[in-house]
Design an enzyme around this catalytic site. Structure first.
Site, mmCIF file in Angstrom:
data_model
loop_
_atom_site.group_PDB
_atom_site.id
_atom_site.type_symbol
_atom_site.label_atom_id
_atom_site.label_comp_id
_atom_site.label_asym_id
_atom_site.label_seq_id
_atom_site.Cartn_x
_atom_site.Cartn_y
_atom_site.Cartn_z
ATOM 1 N N HIS A 56 0.106 -1.215 0.133
ATOM 2 C CA HIS A 56 -0.145 -0.122 -0.165
ATOM 3 C C HIS A 56 0.855 0.824 -0.397
ATOM 4 O O HIS A 56 0.509 2.045 0.355
ATOM 5 C CB HIS A 56 -1.223 0.267 0.745
ATOM 6 N N ASN A 128 -10.437 -3.176 1.893
ATOM 7 C CA ASN A 128 -10.037 -2.857 0.783
ATOM 8 C C ASN A 128 -11.437 -2.914 0.357
ATOM 9 O O ASN A 128 -12.396 -2.418 0.506
ATOM 10 C CB ASN A 128 -9.317 -4.037 -0.004
#
Length: 484
Positions: A56, A128
């Protein structure tokens, strides 16, 4: 020069001797070690970047507010989820596999991390844009991420090793199915749903327990990019999603998401037809429909990206009274891994940084350490008789539940309808339109046609998709030129 223009200082507030020149022996001579200002500037420049996130790394975010419009006190006593509550929040969107300079439109899941600054402390949901994930045991996480990153020998991304991992991990098929649809390339962060993904536990003031899943439904509508559109934007503007969010908020076009939950009575979990704690599965909506409880809106851009987004630390271990963890193995692993990553990346006192600092009072016995700026006074230990803070375990009454069993290393025990292919098969058969199925096949073929993907691997790719549906397997086989 106007008196209103501030003068340059060093980091200690001392007036800077020059904005342009180092101190030297004569105009042409060597520089002097005593020029502390230049040394400070160079030393700080060398440390301007904290290590980027291992996963990420590329992302962006904004600030906003959650408002709860419905009464869910029967399910949780958490203050932020009481009707009428308004809670400031930070959100960070991201891609998963790429580095800090990678393109926003790459085919990848999107991180959807939320930090709520509640009156009981920070509550973080680290999710997510998909309700599921590739694996269900944290022991595989680093291996999975390594397969999506760069090779050790030539430092290149390698689709062959991605398919090598996926085809040997049937549990990945549901998430990879999502990834290979156009949902794998959302138009923008504003145009995608978010999910808490994991199962969590809610408990009310009477101690009654429930399992819960979070769904954040974009009010802008879901919009995706085709593979060709995503590639075109990647070439033109690799920061397209970061730019889109910033520009929308700057122009007063504040994006919002409706907050829904699925609620499962505590006792249902043991005999439910699929394992409700398996991160590769969803809860069928016919059994547990979504319930709308509120909305959150983003209305402020960061004033400084580094201090408010890059230094933000999200951790699913931040749980306020009324919310607890479940036996989801991936969640259990993340309870340790996330705060440990922050302690390495931004330091052991990262929770003192303004973006991470809770709005609630902090009465911790932790003290000192690098970059500490809280002047803690005695006592610095517990228990004590010096008037220090005392824990209140009754605030968490209701969070516990009974567990038993042998100590083993094992996959989850199967429930009656547990398997790895039924849910992605339902996605193919019941959710996707004919055009979306065609696009999915094309996306798979394009990804598995990379020059490094071997002939043997292509056969395994075809077998992987045939397990989900024979038509899907046949389409992939035709596109890859694999004979049956």
């Amino acid at each position: 020069m106007s008196e209103r223009v501030p003068y340059t200082t060093d980091d200690a507030g001392l007036p800077a001797p020059s904005d342009r020149f180092s101190e030297s022996v004569g105009a042409n001579g060597p520089l002097l070690m005593q020029d502390h200002y230049v040394i400070q500037k160079m030393a700080h420049f060398n440390r301007e970047r904290v290590p980027e996130r291992v996963v990420h790394a590329k992302g962006g975010g904004a600030f906003g507010e959650l408002e709860i419009t419905e009464d869910v006190s029967a399910y949780t006593k958490a203050s932020l989820f009481q009707k009428g509550a308004k809670t400031p929040l930070l959100i960070r969107f991201s891609t998963v596999a790429g580095e800090l300079g990678s393109a926003d439109t790459a085919r990848d899941p999107r991180g959807f991390a939320l930090k709520f600054y509640t009156d009981e402390g920070n509550y973080d949901i680290v999710g997510n844009n998909t309700p599921i994930f590739f694996i269900r045991d944290p022991s595989q996480f680093s291996d999975f991420i390594h397969s999506q990153k760069r090779r050790a020998d030539n430092q290149l991304r390698d689709h062959n090793m991605q398919w090598d991992f996926w085809t040997q991990t049937p549990a990945s098929s549901h998430q990879v199915s999502f990834l290979m649809t156009d949902r794998g390339t959302p138009k923008s962060w504003r145009h995608m749903h978010g999910f808490g993904s994991h199962t969590f536990m809610w408990y009310n003031a009477d101690g009654a327990k429930f399992w819960v899943k979070y769904h954040f439904k974009t009010d802008q509508g879901v919009q995706n990019l085709s593979a060709d559109e995503a590639k075109g934007i990647e070439a033109a503007d690799p920061d397209a999603h970061r730019r889109d969010l910033w520009t929308a908020i700057e122009n007063g076009d504040f994006p919002s998401w409706t907050v829904n939950v699925q609620i499962m009575p505590f006792e249902d979990a043991a005999e439910y037809r699929v394992n409700p704690f398996d991160l590769t599965k969803v809860w069928p909506h016919e059994d547990y429909p979504e319930i709308t409880i509120g909305k959150f809106t983003l209305n402020r851009n960061p004033r400084n990206y580094f201090s408010e987004i890059e230094q933000a630390g999200f951790e699913p271990s931040n749980l306020v009274p009324g919310i607890a963890m479940s036996p989801d193995k991936m969640l259990q692993g993340r309870l340790f891994s996330y705060p440990d990553a922050h302690r390495y990346r931004i330091g052991p006192n990262y929770l003192q940084l303004p973006v991470n600092q809770p709005k609630a009072p902090v009465n911790s016995y932790n003290f000192d350490g690098p970059m500490n700026f809280e002047a803690k006074s005695d006592p610095v230990y517990a228990p004590n008789t010096a008037g220090g803070p005392v824990a209140q375990p009754e605030r968490y009454d209701g969070a516990g539940y009974h567990v038993s069993g042998d100590i083993v290393r094992s996959d989850y025990a199967l429930h009656k309808e547990d398997d790895d292919f039924s849910q992605p098969r339902a996605l193919w058969e019941k959710v996707l339109t004919e055009d979306e199925r065609t696009a999915m096949v094309g996306n798979i073929v394009g990804h598995a046609s990379a020059p490094e993907v071997t002939g043997d691997m292509k056969k395994r790719v075809v077998e992987y998709w045939t397990n989900i549906h024979p038509d899907l397997g046949a389409g992939v086989a035709k596109g890859l030129g694999v004979q049956g």
